[in-house]
Scaffold this motif. Structure first.
Motif, short mmCIF file in Angstrom:
data_model
loop_
_atom_site.label_atom_id
_atom_site.label_comp_id
_atom_site.label_asym_id
_atom_site.label_seq_id
_atom_site.Cartn_x
_atom_site.Cartn_y
_atom_site.Cartn_z
N SER A 160 13.69 9.43 -5.04
CA SER A 160 12.81 8.64 -5.50
C SER A 160 12.41 7.23 -4.73
O SER A 160 11.32 6.95 -4.41
N LYS A 161 13.53 6.73 -4.46
CA LYS A 161 13.68 5.49 -3.94
C LYS A 161 13.24 5.98 -2.23
O LYS A 161 12.64 4.86 -1.77
N ILE A 162 13.65 6.92 -1.97
CA ILE A 162 13.21 7.26 -0.47
C ILE A 162 11.71 7.41 -0.35
O ILE A 162 11.18 6.83 0.69
N ASN A 163 11.31 7.96 -1.21
CA ASN A 163 9.82 8.36 -1.20
C ASN A 163 9.17 7.02 -1.43
O ASN A 163 8.09 6.76 -0.69
N SER A 164 9.41 6.14 -2.14
CA SER A 164 8.88 4.99 -2.36
C SER A 164 8.88 4.07 -1.28
O SER A 164 8.03 3.46 -0.87
N ALA A 165 10.17 3.98 -0.73
CA ALA A 165 10.32 3.08 0.56
C ALA A 165 9.48 3.72 1.73
O ALA A 165 8.64 2.89 2.25
N ILE A 166 9.47 4.85 1.92
CA ILE A 166 8.46 5.58 2.92
C ILE A 166 7.27 5.09 2.81
O ILE A 166 6.47 4.70 3.54
N ARG A 167 6.65 5.39 1.52
CA ARG A 167 5.07 5.29 1.25
C ARG A 167 5.14 3.59 1.42
O ARG A 167 3.85 3.39 2.03
N SER A 168 5.75 2.72 1.16
CA SER A 168 5.18 1.43 1.22
C SER A 168 5.35 0.96 2.56
O SER A 168 4.53 0.12 3.20
N GLU A 169 6.34 1.33 3.52
CA GLU A 169 6.55 1.16 4.84
C GLU A 169 5.33 1.85 5.62
O GLU A 169 4.54 1.17 6.32
#
Ligand code: ASP
Length: 604
Positions: A160-169
């Protein structure tokens, strides 16, 4: 349970004020000495229960943040995995009973009022690390219990953290998330597709997307400029540790770009994901051309965490009398150095025979081994066929010292590098999830690889939309297998994370590529006209990339198998022990789709 992971959960829970609800004031795993004296309500599942004297019992209450010990009346009927709510007072554990290995180990909950929210049957396996040893199909059959465990809780949260970091980047770099269809026509991307029969048009089928490749290119024609999607992709291919039928990719496409623009932007997303999980930026992503990767590592997904590079020896043996080497197109070797790989370097006859068999299985005619002794002497069945100067030059070129084992292959270039690349991995490659993290871009993949034995036509290296390298266009018709593509992969610790390319935006060039692949203009129009047509209406130069979230999540979570970071994966044989999918369907359903089943194929 490891305290480091609980600390992580604790930080997450503390940061999240939303964890208190109408039913609870705190998460179990966050309670510590700072809460002593407070009355708290906590909810969760009953872990271990231990009698404590005649009247009391210890109950470990667990939620995703951790466990806390509660002292309850022995008459309370709570058993393993009951769902309960406890209201009680946080107090210091009596001296001598503090558990320093547990974040909540200095306290316990006393004066407990216990409310049973739901009873539970005994779980099929212990809800802790012992389940790691349970047969995987049992874990998957009861996945909802398996996921209660700390390991799975952590892994899904890593994801979930990976997805969210990718989205915001991606968003902060100007990318727009666009969702693309799951039902689409069959496309020439290379993988076997899942087909979905049409009810309205019996005999016709949708395909499920192998990737949003065509859609994202059309979005470039449509002026979206920068697209991304965390996209589900489906491919009907045999499952492995790093492959499921369905998987998630960060899929992206950009207009008016060079390869560097794509690599930089994707690189930023990868780094953001890594930082979100590990707290540290990985070292700069290196670059290597496909040709160099093959020459040095014998594989297009090189693992840079270890050496043992392939050493070029062809010219050294140019004048040799040794039959197996004389006239060979390509001779290379690897040095199994005794200091780093003492066991492999000291391989006895049996192991050397096994290595030879392995080399033959991969395609070599044979494998030459040599053990280096004192003063550069070599012990090898072929030593007598080499001159002193050949032997000396070999030992010097390979920087070999006493105790080293040299493995040599002489064959066509492809075979030589592939065999040595595999042996190098077999002997030296650490498990994928073992640090350090070594990311590398592999660039300039060939546009075509090999020739289809049936059609005699070249096969696409990646998919047929990759732009040929501009420097190689003159070879397109005369020597297509020599043409490089503007195509690149991202590799992490020897796993291919993803691929991308600059695309063909010129309809004429796209036709030429199809023609090379044996697809005529008519066939291309019939099968992919929907894709070719839009390119006549002003397609910008564009390129993109996609990388697998499952693979990245597995490695960052310290897992060797992507199933460990997927909530509900299929087994290696492609089924789901929990739902039993795939399952037969009612004949009425088939009839509605205009389908009738053939008898099952005779099993071989
Ligand atoms: N669609 C490609 C894939 O899934 C990635 C790309 O070329 O962007 O491998």
């Amino acid at each position: 349970e490891s305290s480091a992971d609980n600390c992580w959960a604790k930080k997450a829970a503390e940061a999240n004020t939303m964890t208190s609800t109408a039913m609870r004031t705190h998460m179990c795993g966050v309670l510590d000495v700072s809460h002593i004296g407070q009355t708290v309500s906590i909810c969760g599942w009953v872990g271990r229960r231990r009698e404590h004297g005649e009247h009391l019992a210890f109950v470990d209450l667990r939620d995703h943040s951790g466990v806390v010990q509660c002292v309850v009346d022995n008459n309370v009927d709570v058993r393993s995995e009951y769902v309960i709510r406890i209201t009680g007072v946080v107090r210091a554990r009596p001296e001598g009973t503090v558990n320093a290995g547990l974040p909540t180990g200095a306290i316990e909950i006393g004066e407990c009022v216990v409310e049973v929210l739901n009873s539970a049957e005994p779980p099929p396996f212990p809800v802790d690390a012992r389940a790691d040893d349970v047969d995987e199909s049992v874990r998957l059959k009861f996945r909802y219990i398996d996921i209660r465990r700390e390991r799975m809780q952590r892994n899904l949260r890593v994801r979930s953290k990976i997805n969210s970091a990718i989205r915001s980047e991606m968003e902060s770099n100007g990318f727009v998330e666009v969702e693309t269809p799951m039902l689409m026509p069959s496309t020439p991307e290379g993988a076997r597709e899942f087909l979905v029969p049409s009810r309205k048009e019996p005999g016709s089928f949708f395909a499920l997307p192998q990737s949003p490749q065509l859609w994202k290119q059309l979005l470039m024609v449509a002026g979206i400029d920068r697209y991304y999607q965390i996209a589900r992709c489906l491919r009907d291919e045999d499952l492995r540790a790093d492959r499921q039928y369905e998987f998630m990719q960060l899929d992206a496409e950009m207009s008016f770009v060079s390869q560097d623009d794509v690599l930089e932007n994707i690189g930023r997303a990868v780094v953001a994901a890594a930082i979100a999980v590990t707290g540290e930026a990985p070292p700069e992503i290196e670059r290597i051309t496909w040709r160099d990767a093959m020459e040095r590592f014998g594989i297009d997904k090189p693992d840079l965490r270890f050496g043992m590079e392939l050493v070029e020896l062809t010219s050294l043996f140019a004048a040799t009398e040794f039959k197996a080497f004389a006239g060979a197109a390509c001779i290379k070797g690897i040095r199994v150095d005794a200091a780093t790989y003492p066991e492999a370097a000291a391989s006895g006859r049996n192991k050397l025979d096994a290595l030879t068999d392995r080399a033959k299985k991969i395609g070599a005619k044979g494998l030459v081994w040599m053990k280096v002794g004192a003063d550069g002497a070599v012990d090898s069945p072929v030593a007598k066929f080499l001159t002193d100067s050949e032997r000396e030059a070999l030992v010097a070129t390979m920087s070999a010292v006493e105790g080293d084992l040299l493995l040599l292959v002489a064959d066509e270039w492809e075979t030589t590098v592939e065999v040595l690349g595999q042996l190098r991995n077999d002997i030296g490659r650490p498990p994928v999830h073992q640090g350090p993290y070594r990311y590398v871009w592999v660039t300039e993949f060939p546009l075509f690889v090999g020739v289809d034995p049936v059609s005699g036509k070249p096969r696409p290296g990646h998919h047929p939309f990759c732009h040929p390298h501009p420097d190689d266009l003159h070879l397109f018709d005369s020597d297509p297998l020599k043409v490089r593509a503007q195509a690149y992969d991202l590799v992490l610790n020897g796993w291919e994370l993803g691929s991308g390319s600059i695309r063909i935006h010129e309809p004429e060039l796209q036709r030429r590529v199809f023609n090379q692949l044996g697809i005529s203009d008519e066939e291309a129009d019939r099968r992919f006209g929907f894709f070719l047509q839009p390119f006549k209406y002003g397609a910008p130069p564009h390129g993109g990339f996609a990388f697998g979230i499952d693979r990245l999540a597995a490695i960052l979570a310290g897992e060797e198998n992507i199933r460990e970071v997927i909530a509900f994966p299929k087994t290696q044989s492609g089924s789901d022990p929990m739902t039993n999918a795939p399952t037969p369907v009612e004949s009425a359903q088939l009839a509605e789709l205009g389908l009738r089943l053939l008898p099952p194929p005779a099993s071989s």
